[in-house]
Motif scaffolding. Sequence first.
Motif, PDB file in Angstrom:
ATOM      1  N   MET A  54       0.821  -1.208   0.000  1.00  0.00           N
ATOM      2  CA  MET A  54       0.000   0.000   0.000  1.00  0.00           C
ATOM      3  C   MET A  54       0.860   1.265   0.000  1.00  0.00           C
ATOM      4  SD  MET A  54      -2.940  -0.788  -0.469  1.00  0.00           S
ATOM      5  CE  MET A  54      -4.114  -2.074  -0.361  1.00  0.00           C
ATOM      6  N   SER A  55       1.990   1.235   0.678  1.00  0.00           N
ATOM      7  CA  SER A  55       2.900   2.384   0.646  1.00  0.00           C
ATOM      8  C   SER A  55       3.436   2.601  -0.770  1.00  0.00           C
ATOM      9  CB  SER A  55       4.061   2.178   1.610  1.00  0.00           C
ATOM     10  OG  SER A  55       3.595   2.184   2.931  1.00  0.00           O
ATOM     11  N   SER A  58       0.714   4.102  -2.853  1.00  0.00           N
ATOM     12  CA  SER A  58       0.507   5.509  -2.498  1.00  0.00           C
ATOM     13  C   SER A  58       1.502   6.437  -3.192  1.00  0.00           C
ATOM     14  CB  SER A  58       0.611   5.698  -0.988  1.00  0.00           C
ATOM     15  OG  SER A  58      -0.430   5.032  -0.346  1.00  0.00           O
ATOM     16  N   LYS A  59       2.685   5.944  -3.463  1.00  0.00           N
ATOM     17  CA  LYS A  59       3.691   6.769  -4.119  1.00  0.00           C
ATOM     18  C   LYS A  59       3.281   7.148  -5.540  1.00  0.00           C
ATOM     19  CE  LYS A  59       7.609   4.969  -1.490  1.00  0.00           C
ATOM     20  NZ  LYS A  59       7.525   5.662  -0.338  1.00  0.00           N
ATOM     21  N   ALA A  61       0.629   8.484  -6.350  1.00  0.00           N
ATOM     22  CA  ALA A  61      -0.126   9.726  -6.271  1.00  0.00           C
ATOM     23  C   ALA A  61       0.770  10.927  -6.006  1.00  0.00           C
ATOM     24  CB  ALA A  61      -1.186   9.626  -5.184  1.00  0.00           C
ATOM     25  N   SER A  62       2.086  10.741  -6.017  1.00  0.00           N
ATOM     26  CA  SER A  62       2.986  11.867  -5.766  1.00  0.00           C
ATOM     27  C   SER A  62       2.988  12.819  -6.966  1.00  0.00           C
ATOM     28  CB  SER A  62       4.403  11.369  -5.491  1.00  0.00           C
ATOM     29  OG  SER A  62       4.967  10.825  -6.674  1.00  0.00           O
TER      30      SER A  62
END
Length: 91
Positions: A54-55, A58-59, A61-62
């Motif tokens: 998940m981390s 999430s990246k 969306a940077s």
Amino acid sequence: MVSPIVLSLVGALLSLALFHWLADEMLEGETLDFDEAVRAFVHRFASPVLTTVMSAISKFASLPTVLLGCVVACALLVWKHRRAEAVLVLI
């Protein structure tokens, strides 16, 4: 027949009204029970591997990743002679 522009405007206004209502409920603390129930449900599936996955997701969306995606999409659209769509991606 209702024009697509009018339907889009009505949809946008309804979305704005829903967002306002949800924000107001959240600020008043009315969503705490729901938030806690969702957090507890999601936490049941927690694991170090899932946290790592998940981390990594999430990246995506940077800002640099989103900008790169927009540039690539615009380049592909221009290459396929779809300039109007490329402009919409830029906007």
